[in-house]
Structure formats: C-alpha cells, structure tokens
Write a protein that holds these residues in place. Structure first.
Motif, PDB file in Angstrom:
ATOM      1  N   SER A 148     -64.775   7.785 -30.801  1.00 25.39           N
ATOM      2  CA  SER A 148     -64.399   8.425 -32.063  1.00 25.39           C
ATOM      3  C   SER A 148     -63.967   9.875 -31.856  1.00 25.39           C
ATOM      4  N   LEU A 149     -64.427  10.504 -30.764  1.00 28.02           N
ATOM      5  CA  LEU A 149     -64.007  11.872 -30.477  1.00 28.02           C
ATOM      6  C   LEU A 149     -62.517  11.920 -30.159  1.00 28.02           C
ATOM      7  N   TYR A 150     -62.036  10.920 -29.418  1.00 29.67           N
ATOM      8  CA  TYR A 150     -60.605  10.865 -29.124  1.00 29.67           C
ATOM      9  C   TYR A 150     -59.805  10.561 -30.391  1.00 29.67           C
ATOM     10  N   GLU A 151     -60.361   9.689 -31.229  1.00 34.04           N
ATOM     11  CA  GLU A 151     -59.667   9.360 -32.476  1.00 34.04           C
ATOM     12  C   GLU A 151     -59.559  10.582 -33.375  1.00 34.04           C
ATOM     13  N   ALA A 152     -60.652  11.343 -33.468  1.00 31.39           N
ATOM     14  CA  ALA A 152     -60.624  12.551 -34.301  1.00 31.39           C
ATOM     15  C   ALA A 152     -59.637  13.569 -33.739  1.00 31.39           C
ATOM     16  N   ALA A 153     -59.615  13.722 -32.416  1.00 34.64           N
ATOM     17  CA  ALA A 153     -58.674  14.667 -31.804  1.00 34.64           C
ATOM     18  C   ALA A 153     -57.235  14.216 -32.022  1.00 34.64           C
ATOM     19  N   SER A 154     -57.000  12.904 -31.941  1.00 34.63           N
ATOM     20  CA  SER A 154     -55.643  12.389 -32.160  1.00 34.63           C
ATOM     21  C   SER A 154     -55.196  12.617 -33.603  1.00 34.63           C
ATOM     22  N   ILE A 155     -56.125  12.430 -34.550  1.00 32.04           N
ATOM     23  CA  ILE A 155     -55.789  12.675 -35.960  1.00 32.04           C
ATOM     24  C   ILE A 155     -55.451  14.146 -36.191  1.00 32.04           C
ATOM     25  N   ASP A 156     -56.138  15.016 -35.456  1.00 34.88           N
ATOM     26  CA  ASP A 156     -55.866  16.451 -35.584  1.00 34.88           C
ATOM     27  C   ASP A 156     -54.588  16.878 -34.881  1.00 34.88           C
TER      28      ASP A 156
END
Length: 297
Positions: free
Chosen positions: A187-195
């Motif tokens: 989820s950390l990668y997903e959050a970074a990708s969304i940002d």
C-alpha cells in the motif's frame, strides 16, 4: 519440562551451530596467550617464557608493517565502496522485475558463483587470461590485438580481486535484502503512485528507507572484518610480480606462522587485526545509536 519437550526440536536444530562456534571460535581464544610468550610447542602454552608485548613491538617496528597496512586498507576500502553496495543495487533491480519466471532465473544465475571455490574461480581466470594459452588472449592474438595481462600486472591486481569478489558474492548478498523488501507494505507503493511518484522516487522514498536498518547493521558487521581480507583468494592470485600490492596481513600471517613456525608473532598479528575490527564496530555502533538508528546492540 513441558516447554523443553516442545522446544526440543529447535534446540537440536541449533546445536550444530552452537558446537561450531564453541569448538572453533570460543575455545581457541584461550590460545591467544601465546602472543605474549615465546611459544615453544614442546613446552606448551603454560611452560613457554613470557615476553610481554615484545611481539607487538616487533610487529609495529617491522619494515613490512606499513606496506601490509596500506595494502590491507586499500583492498578493504575498495570492498566497502564497490562491493558492499552491489548486492543492494542488485536487490533493488530484482525487486522491480514483475515476470516471476525471469526473476527466479536471474536469481539462480546470480547465486551460482557463490558455490564455486576460489580455486575454481581463479583457475577460470587463469584459463581465460593467461598470456601464453589463455582463451581470450589467444582470440586477441588471432585478431592482431595486444594481449591482456592481468595475472602478473601489479596495477591490475586490485581490480581483478574486486571484480571476482563482486561476481562471486553479489547474488548471494541479495538474499537478505530481498527478504527485507518482501515485508514492505504494497500500500505504500500505491499511495506513492497516487501522489504522482515515479518508480525511481518510489525506490528512493519507500524501498530504501525499508532497507536502511538492514544496511546499517550489515555495514557495522562488515567493519568488524575490515582488516580481514581473506587468505585463500589473495594467496591464489598472488605471485612474485604482484606481491608488492597483494601482500596483506592474512598472507603475512601464513608465511610467519605456518611456513616459518613463528606462532607467537603470527598470533600477535591476528590480535592486532581483531582489535582494529572491535574498535570499528564499537565506534560505528555508537555513532549510529546517537543518530537515532538501530545498531547491532
């Protein structure tokens, strides 16, 4: 007793490792007393005459001490600067591979050299780069090109040693870093990708922070072996033409202790190496703890 019965398989599993360290690491430590004696095998540890710090005075006043120290420091620094980051970089690259079959195939290929002895690795190098019958040099001769002399060239020795180290150990060194990366929350990668973070920024801000603790611990432990280059690899590459840059404390101990039978003096050299490693571990761990990171202890 009930707990011991449940945990008995675990204790049996760790028993070989405990016996190894006990027999080959802890019990031999009592033998360092001969560094302070004029050891005579016939008189034994207790019967030999005390000489105090004479063996250490001899070490620091030998004309070979500074060249040995310089060669050892140069190889250790090259190992830390170039070899230590190599498994980290390789683990980061493998972590970005999405094709599972390709990833596992590359990992297997990278792990394979770890299981080759230095005798085999140096033998392959001789077969390939010998100026007389080496395969690569024979090919260069057939093309009218000059041969590559890395076996007897003192200037090429350190880089040959380093490249062989990286080739042999980089794949095996990625295991612990890949294990650490497997625990990173996706989820950390997903959050970074969304940002809007690119893959490179995700590596910098998510992956590397997840590895920081492992990197620090392994770096501190590596400093403990700062003066320990390894005898076998150096000795196999060493010859009279490159000895000026390849002679380190490990090969020196072999000549003094095994070849010449000067056990007290060679033990003093080993204690000197161990003390340097201990000081570096304590110093690095103290600095890391003061910086707010997790150290070795």
């Amino acid at each position: 007793m009930s707990y011991l019965k449940r945990a008995l398989p675990v204790y049996i599993m760790i028993l070989p490792g405990m016996l190894f360290f006990l027999i080959f690491k802890y019990i031999p430590m009592f033998g360092i007393v001969i560094a302070f004696k004029d050891y005579n095998p016939f008189r034994g540890f207790l019967g030999s005459d005390w000489v105090g710090l004479d063996q250490f005075v001899r070490l620091f006043t030998e004309r070979d001490f500074m060249p040995l120290l310089y060669n050892t420091l140069m190889l250790s620094l090259m190992d830390i600067i170039f070899f230590f980051p190599a498994p980290i970089i390789m683990a980061l690259l493998l972590n970005e591979v999405r094709l599972r079959f390709f990833k596992r195939s590359v990992q297997t290929i990278l792990y394979a050299p770890h299981f080759l002895s230095w005798v085999v690795i140096v033998g392959i190098t001789v077969v390939l780069f010998s100026t007389e019958f080496g395969g690569i040099n024979q090919l260069l001769k057939s093309m009218g090109l000059p041969v590559i002399n890395i076996l007897t060239n003192a200037d090429a020795f350190r880089w040959t040693w380093l490249i062989q180290n990286i080739w042999q150990g980089v794949g095996w060194g990625t295991i612990i870093f890949l294990a650490a990366l497997s625990s990173v929350d996706p989820s950390l990668y997903e959050a970074a990708s969304i940002d809007g973070a690119s893959r490179l920024k995700q590596i910098w801000h998510v992956t590397l922070p997840a590895l920081s603790g492992v990197i620090i611990i392994l770096f501190i432990l590596r400093l403990g072996n700062f003066m320990d280059i390894g005898f076998e690899h150096i000795y196999l590459l060493q010859n009279p033409l490159n000895q000026g840059v390849s002679d380190v404390f490990d090969t020196y101990v072999y000549r003094q202790g095994i070849v010449q039978g000067d056990f007290s003096y060679s033990t003093a050299v080993g204690i000197f190496k161990s003390i340097v490693g201990l000081v570096l571990i304590i110093g690095a761990n103290t600095i890391v703890k003061r910086a707010g990171q997790e150290g070795v202890y």
